[in-house]
Write a protein that holds these residues in place. Structure first.
Motif, PDB file in Angstrom:
ATOM      1  N   GLU A   1     -12.013  13.164  -1.679  1.00  0.00           N
ATOM      2  CA  GLU A   1     -12.763  11.792  -2.082  1.00  0.00           C
ATOM      3  C   GLU A   1     -11.907  10.795  -2.044  1.00  0.00           C
ATOM      4  O   GLU A   1     -11.866   9.588  -1.986  1.00  0.00           O
ATOM      5  N   LEU A   2     -10.539  11.255  -2.710  1.00  0.00           N
ATOM      6  CA  LEU A   2      -9.761  10.123  -3.182  1.00  0.00           C
ATOM      7  C   LEU A   2      -8.825   9.621  -1.803  1.00  0.00           C
ATOM      8  O   LEU A   2      -8.358   8.406  -1.643  1.00  0.00           O
ATOM      9  N   LEU A   3      -8.491  10.537  -0.819  1.00  0.00           N
ATOM     10  CA  LEU A   3      -7.747  10.151   0.306  1.00  0.00           C
ATOM     11  C   LEU A   3      -8.286   9.994   1.464  1.00  0.00           C
ATOM     12  O   LEU A   3      -7.901   8.974   2.270  1.00  0.00           O
ATOM     13  N   ASN A   4      -9.274  10.550   1.782  1.00  0.00           N
ATOM     14  CA  ASN A   4     -10.056  10.300   3.029  1.00  0.00           C
ATOM     15  C   ASN A   4     -10.147   9.005   3.538  1.00  0.00           C
ATOM     16  O   ASN A   4     -10.091   8.809   4.704  1.00  0.00           O
ATOM     17  N   GLU A   5     -10.854   8.340   2.787  1.00  0.00           N
ATOM     18  CA  GLU A   5     -11.314   6.957   3.429  1.00  0.00           C
ATOM     19  C   GLU A   5     -10.380   5.808   2.679  1.00  0.00           C
ATOM     20  O   GLU A   5     -10.585   4.605   2.884  1.00  0.00           O
ATOM     21  N   ASN A   6      -9.348   6.116   2.142  1.00  0.00           N
ATOM     22  CA  ASN A   6      -8.312   5.078   1.467  1.00  0.00           C
ATOM     23  C   ASN A   6      -7.950   4.628   2.422  1.00  0.00           C
ATOM     24  O   ASN A   6      -6.899   4.980   3.231  1.00  0.00           O
ATOM     25  N   PRO A   7      -8.140   3.204   2.594  1.00  0.00           N
ATOM     26  CA  PRO A   7      -7.291   2.352   3.602  1.00  0.00           C
ATOM     27  C   PRO A   7      -5.817   2.227   3.625  1.00  0.00           C
ATOM     28  O   PRO A   7      -5.155   2.324   4.721  1.00  0.00           O
ATOM     29  N   ILE A   8      -5.223   2.467   2.459  1.00  0.00           N
ATOM     30  CA  ILE A   8      -3.686   2.611   2.483  1.00  0.00           C
ATOM     31  C   ILE A   8      -3.280   3.630   3.184  1.00  0.00           C
ATOM     32  O   ILE A   8      -2.432   4.018   3.845  1.00  0.00           O
ATOM     33  N   PHE A   9      -4.032   5.056   2.741  1.00  0.00           N
ATOM     34  CA  PHE A   9      -3.570   6.059   3.299  1.00  0.00           C
ATOM     35  C   PHE A   9      -3.835   6.328   4.703  1.00  0.00           C
ATOM     36  O   PHE A   9      -2.943   6.830   5.238  1.00  0.00           O
ATOM     37  N   LEU A  10      -4.923   5.842   4.979  1.00  0.00           N
ATOM     38  CA  LEU A  10      -5.318   5.843   6.510  1.00  0.00           C
ATOM     39  C   LEU A  10      -4.077   5.083   7.509  1.00  0.00           C
ATOM     40  O   LEU A  10      -3.771   5.357   8.428  1.00  0.00           O
ATOM     41  N   ASP A  11      -3.723   3.927   6.794  1.00  0.00           N
ATOM     42  CA  ASP A  11      -2.852   3.126   7.507  1.00  0.00           C
ATOM     43  C   ASP A  11      -1.606   3.915   7.697  1.00  0.00           C
ATOM     44  O   ASP A  11      -0.738   3.651   8.415  1.00  0.00           O
ATOM     45  N   ARG A  12      -1.235   4.338   6.532  1.00  0.00           N
ATOM     46  CA  ARG A  12       0.288   4.739   6.400  1.00  0.00           C
ATOM     47  C   ARG A  12       0.205   6.205   7.080  1.00  0.00           C
ATOM     48  O   ARG A  12       1.446   6.650   7.480  1.00  0.00           O
ATOM     49  N   THR A  13      -0.785   6.828   7.619  1.00  0.00           N
ATOM     50  CA  THR A  13      -0.913   8.313   8.156  1.00  0.00           C
ATOM     51  C   THR A  13      -1.200   8.181   9.730  1.00  0.00           C
ATOM     52  O   THR A  13      -0.842   9.037  10.455  1.00  0.00           O
TER      53      THR A  13
END
Lengths: 161, 473, 198
Positions: B270-282
């Protein structure tokens, strides 16, 4: 206010106690996690066994901003000069805690590759046994070190009170 | 200023000669009015020409610099190789003491601006001589040595070693022992991946992931401590079976563990899957193609994230793991994000296996009955002479293993953990070689990092999940 | 810092005569070399009639893997043949010091074929006075670090390797620790005085 020449006076002892109290209550560790003990050290900083209650959750990456070097893990011959360099970069007052059997004495690896105890390289103030010591052992070691500092058993002789 | 140009050159025919015109007009004006007009200062002879003019503001539509500043246009001048001299590269040393290198890894990075042009990993800062130590320890003590190699997956190390010894001995272990081994190794996979997600999140900047990951890991470590006596480095899986049976009430403990960890995994997703910063960085970062994986020997979740469908639990099953129902997740892109999804799903699949083990745990012995391998129960020693002699032989001489060379591998959380044992008879191995999954992964770091940005280095290393104890042994 | 113990003057010492005869291979540990029934392995050894193939099974399992031993002259050739036969997944490269058995050093390469779901371990032996195995970094880029490790710990050289330097030990280390004539380097345990009243 001054007592006999060999004892600091009442005012100075209070100041010294205050200084020691301040030093122990916000001792910042330098992150020197090497091997398995580093995982338990991270676990000690995590929520279950909280190092933050002792003011120590900020593991400073730069040794210049740290007071306590927790050597967590086995120190190989290649790493020994790095260890010494990091220790030298720390500013006084500084303390060293050897965490685990490998840091204290070489542990189960009595061979060509490891330094048999980091006290061959840096002066150690506290040894915490275990392989790896659980968070409770590490906290016991840290609190004992803090107690020793509070009691004035550890002093540094570089002109700092 | 537009007046000046319009007056002398209304049609714009001499626009190219505009500076000269403006200067002469401005000179005239200055001469006429004794007013200082900007743009007419005498230039220092060594000043560089600029195209900005002095304080001249072009209308926004024409100003390329404003576009670059606001991010509409990108001026990747650091990627134009021909313009940059090789000696403008800066060498940065990362580690061995560094908060983000996951241990004592030293990286020599050659940077051009923010781009990595070359990377060289320098290892050996944790070399412990474990392969040499193994030649001095007997086979019952061997587990204590190998368990400290990949210290985040100690059960897998012990299992690889024990299976190799059992291959040389030619013995089978009871079904219950195999099931216990599967239980502990799959829980270890979960615990190891929790450390990975904690450090991955922390390295990317989601600092609280460190606390959450360890919160769930403590539940696993509690169970390990209850069963084996230690939180880490257990020396539990030994040749012949396991060291002790499961404690009373273990089914409830494991059920609570599954609930706690599944709930934790839901939270992380819930915290990470749609987190735009996480997605951009990975996404798109640290890519490994399948061919590169095969060339460098990358196995485990990293290879599966690149699309290689290879899992030793399916292709060369051990400890009866093929009787359990589980899927092996694979990715497509081979980037950090795919490794994230693969490992998250692997945790769920491991919990699925653990549920099946709990439901179907066979009864029986937790270690083989072969008294040449495992010591007799303590009470038997008082009753039987053979038991006493077996006990004596095992604890003075050790397990006698026939001559031979054997290799066996298990699927660890980082890839294939393999043990090669050369025995020339006797109680101690002649040579133990350890196939370390992180050794290959660290070697492939330059492949993933070249021509990427410095900020991606940390995300890439975290996704590789190296354990330096394995790399350096 | 370096610990190099002179070899014991015993009958274990490999004599010069032993190392010359490369054909004196040690006894096979497992069953005698069987003609490879496995198609993938058969295609690997087709051009190498001197290759010795043995089959082993994993613990408590029917799944098998093969070991193929060749002379060092055929090393690069068989690696290329294995790669062509589908064994293109590099897993491991290791070295063993057999000390009193000549040729002294064994170098092994562990490969996997994804298509055939097979594993093969190719091995070769080199003598003490010429511990040199041609590099295979041109076939598998991942062999780079592994060959450096074999050089670092055993002193086996790999001609053609792009950067054959020490990898695990400090650069100025003397000796090759995993050789059998290198002492483990244990030091006597020191009991340091300390107060026990904490």
């Amino acid at each position: 206010m001054a007592g006999p020449a060999s004892e600091p006076g009442f005012l100075l002892t209070t100041v010294e106690k205050g200084v020691n109290w301040a030093r122990t209550r916000s001792m910042w560790p330098a992150s020197f996690g090497l091997a398995c003990c580093a995982i338990e050290m991270m676990g000690t900083g995590a929520a279950h066994n909280d190092l933050a209650r002792f003011g120590m959750e900020v593991f400073r990456a730069s040794p210049r901003q740290a007071d306590l070097m927790i050597v967590a893990g086995r120190v190989s011959q290649k790493m020994a000069p790095v260890l010494r360099q990091v220790y030298d970069q720390m500013a006084e007052p500084k303390w060293v805690l050897a965490m685990g059997a490998c840091a204290s004495s070489g542990g189960m690896f009595n061979n060509y590759a490891l330094v048999q105890g980091v006290d061959q390289i840096v002066p150690v103030d506290m040894y915490v046994p275990g392989c790896p010591p659980g968070p409770q052992s590490l906290i016991h070691g840290i609190l004992s070190l803090q107690q020793m500092i509070m009691d004035g058993e550890i002093r540094r002789s570089t002109g700092v009170v | 200023m537009s007046d000046a140009t319009n007056v002398t050159d209304p049609a714009g025919e001499e626009a190219a000669a505009e500076p000269v015109q403006a200067a002469s007009v401005a000179d005239e004006r200055r001469a006429a009015h004794d007013i200082w007009v900007s743009g007419t200062e005498e230039r220092y002879p060594f000043a560089a020409e600029t195209d900005e003019g002095a304080q001249e503001m072009l209308p926004e539509a024409e100003d390329p610099a404003a576009d670059i500043q606001s991010g509409i246009a990108v001026d990747d001048d650091f990627l134009r190789e021909s313009d940059v001299l090789a000696d403008e590269r800066q060498i940065i040393n990362m580690g061995p003491q560094h908060p983000s290198t996951h241990g004592v890894l030293r990286l020599h990075l050659e940077l051009e601006g923010e781009t990595i042009r070359r990377a060289k990993p320098i290892i050996g800062y944790l070399h412990t001589g474990m392969e040499k130590t193994a030649e001095a320890l007997n086979y019952a003590q061997g587990s204590t040595n190998v368990t400290r190699m990949d210290y985040l997956s100690p059960f897998h190390n012990e299992l690889a070693f024990s299976l190799t010894v059992e291959q040389l001995l030619g013995i089978d272990v009871p079904e219950r022992a195999s099931a216990i081994r599967v239980l502990m190794t799959e829980l270890n996979r979960v615990a190891s991946h929790l450390v990975w997600v904690a450090t991955q999140g922390m390295d990317i900047g989601a600092l609280s992931m460190m606390i959450y990951g360890w919160r769930e890991r403590e539940v696993c470590l509690d169970f390990f401590e209850k069963t084996t006596g230690l939180r880490m480095n257990h020396n539990y899986i030994r040749p012949g079976g396991v060291a002790a049976d499961l404690p009373h009430g273990w089914e409830d403990d494991v059920a609570n563990l599954i609930d706690a960890v599944s709930g934790g995994l839901d939270e992380y997703e819930e915290l990470l899957n749609e987190n735009p910063i996480f997605l951009d960085r990975t996404m798109g970062v640290g890519v490994m193609t399948p061919d590169e994986c095969k060339q460098y020997g990358i196995t485990g979740p990293m290879a599966r994230a690149s699309g290689i469908d290879w899992d030793l639990r399916k292709t060369a099953p051990y400890c009866g793991i093929d009787q359990y129902d589980f899927d092996v997740p694979t990715g497509v892109h081979g980037d950090v994000h795919d490794r994230y999804t693969v490992r998250m799903e692997e945790m769920r699949q491991s919990l699925r296996i653990v549920e099946q083990v709990v439901a179907g745990m066979p009864s029986g012995d937790y270690r083989t009955e072969d008294r040449k391998v495992t010591p007799p129960p303590r009470a038997r020693i008082d009753e039987s002479m053979e038991a006493l002699i077996h006990h004596f032989k095992l604890f003075t001489e050790g397990i006698q293993v026939p001559e031979g060379t054997a290799y066996q591998a298990v699927e660890g959380p980082r890839g294939e953990i393999g043990c090669l044992l050369v025995s020339k008879g006797g109680a101690r191995p002649w040579r133990m070689h350890w196939r370390a999954p992180s050794f290959a992964a660290v070697q492939a770091l330059p492949v993933m990092m070249t021509d990427s940005l410095l900020a991606d280095v940390v995300a890439t290393i975290a996704s590789v999940d190296p354990v330096l104890g394995d790399v350096d042994r | 810092m370096a610990r190099f113990v002179a070899p014991r003057a015993s009958s274990d010492m490999p004599d010069k005569e032993d190392t010359v005869d490369n054909a004196a291979r040690p006894e096979m540990e497992e069953s005698a070399s069987t003609p490879p029934a496995n198609a993938a392995i058969a295609s690997v050894v087709r051009e190498f009639p001197d290759a010795v193939v043995t089959e082993h099974s994993y613990a408590s399992s029917d799944v098998t893997y093969h070991r193929v031993e060749v002379l060092v002259d055929s090393w690069v050739g068989i690696v290329q043949a294995a790669r062509a036969a589908g064994f293109d997944f590099f897993i491991d490269l290791y070295a063993v010091d057999h000390y009193s058995q000549a040729p002294r050093f064994e170098v092994g390469l562990n490969l996997v074929s994804l298509g055939a779901k097979e594993r093969v371990i190719l091995t070769t032996r080199v003598p003490y006075d010429d511990p040199s195995v041609p590099t295979i970094t041109s076939e598998f880029a991942g062999a780079n670090f592994y060959e450096r490790e074999a050089y670092d710990l055993f002193g086996i050289v790999f001609p053609g390797h792009p950067d054959l330097t020490r990898i695990l030990l400090p650069d100025d280390w003397d000796g090759y620790p995993l050789r059998k004539d290198y002492d483990i380097g244990a030091v006597p345990v020191q009991f340091k005085a300390g107060s026990a009243d904490l």
